[in-house]
Design an enzyme around this catalytic site. Structure first.
Site, PDB file in Angstrom:
ATOM      1  N   GLU A   1       1.521  27.410  -2.063  1.00 25.20           N
ATOM      2  CA  GLU A   1       2.446  26.550  -1.308  1.00 25.20           C
ATOM      3  C   GLU A   1       3.508  27.361  -0.567  1.00 25.20           C
ATOM      4  OE1 GLU A   1       3.973  23.500  -3.948  1.00 25.20           O
ATOM      5  OE2 GLU A   1       2.217  22.266  -3.593  1.00 25.20           O
TER       6      GLU A   1
ATOM      7  N   GLU B   1      -4.448  20.041  -5.270  1.00 20.48           N
ATOM      8  CA  GLU B   1      -3.621  19.562  -6.387  1.00 20.48           C
ATOM      9  C   GLU B   1      -3.296  18.092  -6.192  1.00 20.48           C
ATOM     10  OE1 GLU B   1       0.100  21.578  -7.020  1.00 20.48           O
ATOM     11  OE2 GLU B   1      -0.763  23.549  -6.669  1.00 20.48           O
TER      12      GLU B   1
END
Ligand code: GAL
Length: 664
Positions: free
Chosen positions: A146, A302
């Site tokens: 991320e 995710e």
């Protein structure tokens, strides 16, 4: 790229003892898990002291996973630099706009411009890649994690120096920079590169062109870190694809640029389960991910199997909600469903974040739902090479988003995503799939192109949009579009000057409303709808007026127009219409554009299609807590249940059917 629909989650075995690893591998196999993301934050465990590597535990885990048929998306672990790296090089720590240092003890505590960090990260990744390169479980590289999450920009001296270099590359001369940034205003003329700073805390607003370039620069800066690692991995493991995980509509990074560097697009999605519109918002994110990869299959990297821990109140996913969201990913072109995390932690910040294996173990609702999904997914492998086709595109551009929302506007309450969501929702509830596209992308596949708040517009984009309409396309453009060039300088000549011909109008001024204020528009058929936020004062040159304002000094002037240009049609919306007004507008536009909506049953039933040229699969997702009756125009077979489906289908609450349609 992969032989199966991927199923699994983030696996952080460094938190557990080896006996738990054994149990994990057994349970993964029992749940149909075929891929895990390993080692996302494990740098300190893999290199406990500078230059001393401990890969033994990683080997053991990878061997064990391999023996249980689980492949590995191996993270490069650089998202959490080890404490020793901070001790040796404290300058790696990021600095906020106010000059505050952000310390370690959490994660993502590094500045992308710190050369010590960059070098150590590359050295570590080189070691790691050499070590695992021949491991049979290695299937995918997960670079960092991320990017730009938590810390999206750093204001340390290294960043500022790098910004100056980036500007020198971009402009070549100070004269060019001064001209483009409009520094003649407010006495900002630069005489030396060293005088230029980051957009730090200033008495009033910072030069908008400077701020915009800083955002471009920062997106590039994180991408440079990604590329450092990618080039190491390409050298050592050319056969292994690389990715990193995106975060949906994440403002700091221009994902168009990023996606072009990835072998497969991957995304993390954490909708708020209590948000009544969560399926619409998630659908929009799915469509963006598919579009970023030019329609190629993408991965959900995710999601939460149950609740997260980082909102103020963390609502739990109700029974069936996780499954429904997972199938939405497949319905919108994804080929993998991964969760964060495999086993819920017992310590650390995320110990109350759900896991596929909850604290209470396998005698739990979440585990049963995880296992059920794992049993179903292998039945869908036939869909792997199928794609989603869209006839509608929404133009979306990060540069525009940055420029549009950076303040000093007639209304600083305008936001890009709420408008996009409102327009997207109109299409979603009609089961019309949408692509997102860059304003200068090839628009020929589309019948309808929507340009919401395309405030920043360069020549290429304007020509592209004009050509699309001239060649027979239908355009919907909304207010405050085509206002500035790529340096945030106003395009003079009557807004939106580059598209005046295409729209058949020009805009004289912008009327901004108080929060409590509304107006009314009346259509030529006599319908009345409320509007708010903003009204353009529109002067039609050739455009036909479809609706006009009812109140205020501009009563009777156009709010919605239509113009035939070349072979196509352009619509202009000069205000913010409420839902019923948008519904009216879309009915006109969709009919004009001949966009078909597939089986619009009710707004609670989502329908999409994937095709591979030979077969077509229809996804039917019931979002509601009631049974849904769906009439079908084609018969087929539900590939989850194996049951033939005739003219109609009854879906249980939160139910899903994936129907392989009979050929007609
Ligand atoms: C993501 C992150 C994961 C985990 C997750 C929790 O942002 O990549 O490591 O923290 O959120 O929801």
């Amino acid at each position: 790229m992969f032989a199966h629909i991927l199923y699994g989650g983030d696996y952080n075995p460094e938190q557990w003892t080896p006996d738990i690893w054994e149990e994990d591998a057994r349970l993964m196999q029992a749940a149909g898990v075929n891929m895990v993301t390993l080692g996302v934050f494990a740098w300190a465990k893999l290199e406990p002291e500078p230059g001393r590597y401990d890969f033994e535990w990683l080997d053991q885990v990878m061997d064990l996973l391999h023996a249980h048929g689980v492949r590995v998306d191996l993270a490069t672990a650089t998202a959490s630099p080890p404490p020793w790296l901070v001790r040796l090089h404290p300058a790696i720590l990021p600095v906020t706009v106010d000059g505050v240092t952000l310390w370690h003890g959490s994660r993502r505590h590094y500045c992308p411009h710190n050369q010590d960090y960059r070098k150590q990260a590359v050295d570590f990744v080189t070691r790691l890649a050499r070590h695992v390169r021949d491991h049979p479980a290695l299937a995918l590289w997960h670079i960092d994690n991320e990017y730009a999450c938590h810390v999206s920009e750093c204001f340390c001296a290294d960043s500022i120096e790098a910004f100056r270099q980036w500007l020198q590359q971009r402009y070549g001369s100070l004269d060019a920079l001064n001209e483009t940034w409009g520094t003649a205003f407010w006495g900002q003329q630069y005489g030396a590169w060293e005088e230029i700073n980051a957009p730090r805390r200033t008495p009033s607003s910072v030069n908008p062109a400077q701020r915009l370039d800083w955002q471009r620069f920062y997106s590039d800066s994180w991408l440079a870190c990604f590329k450092d690692q990618k080039s190491v991995l390409r050298d050592i493991t050319p056969h292994i694809p690389v990715t990193t995980n995106f975060m949906g509509f994440f403002k700091p990074l221009d994902y168009w640029e990023w996606a072009a560097q990835e072998d497969v697009v991957a995304n993390d999605n954490y909708p708020d389960p209590g948000d009544p519109a969560w399926m619409v918002r998630s659908g929009m994110v799915c469509d963006l991910m598919r579009s970023l990869g030019n329609g190629r299959p993408w991965l959900l990297m995710e999601q939460a199997p149950g609740q997260v821990n980082w909102r103020q109140r963390n609502l739990i996913k109700r029974p069936g909600q996780m499954r429904l969201g997972s199938y939405q990913v497949l319905a919108r072109g994804g080929n993998g469903i991964m969760d964060f995390q495999w086993r819920a932690s017992r310590a650390g910040s995320e110990k109350f974040h759900s896991g596929m294996v909850p604290h209470v173990g396998t005698d739990s609702r979440v585990w049963r739902e995880v296992k059920k999904l794992g049993e179903e997914l292998p039945r869908l492998d036939a869909l792997l090479s199928s794609r989603v086709q869209s006839e509608v595109a929404i133009l979306f551009d990060w540069k525009n988003w940055w420029a549009f929302e950076q303040g000093d506007k007639p209304s600083n309450d305008l936001r890009l995503l709420p408008l996009i969501e409102a327009l997207y929702a109109e299409l979603f509830r009609r089961n019309i799939t949408v692509d997102f596209a860059r304003p200068d992308a090839d628009l020929t596949p589309y019948r309808l192109v929507i340009a919401p708040h395309l405030y920043l517009m360069d020549d290429r984009a304007a020509k592209n949009i004009g050509r699309f309409v001239a060649d027979g396309g239908t355009l919907l453009m909304t207010f405050f579009s085509g206002i500035v060039d790529e340096a945030d300088r106003v395009l003079l000549g009557g807004y939106p000057v580059l598209l005046r011909d295409v729209l058949g109008l020009w805009v004289e001024e912008f009327v901004v409303y108080l929060e409590s204020q509304t107006n009314q528009v009346e259509t030529t058929e006599g319908h009345r709808f409320a509007c708010n936020l903003w009204s353009d004062i529109v002067h039609p040159t050739d455009a036909e007026v479809l609706a006009s304002y009812r109140e205020d000094y501009f009563s009777g002037t156009p709010a919605v127009t239509r113009h035939h240009f070349g072979e196509g049609t352009s619509y202009y919306l000069g205000t913010a219409l409420t839902k019923d007004g948008l519904k009216w507008l879309f009915e006109h536009i969709l009919e004009d554009a001949k966009v078909r909506s597939s089986n619009a049953v009710s707004s609670d039933v989502e329908i999409t299609r994937r095709s591979d040229g030979t077969h077509t699969w229809m996804f039917v997702l019931n979002h509601s807590n009631d049974e849904a009756n769906v009439e079908l125009s084609q018969e087929g077979m539900d590939v989850i249940t194996g049951v033939p489906v005739k003219a109609s289908l009854v879906l249980e609450p939160k139910g899903v059917a994936i129907i392989q349609l009979d050929k007609t």
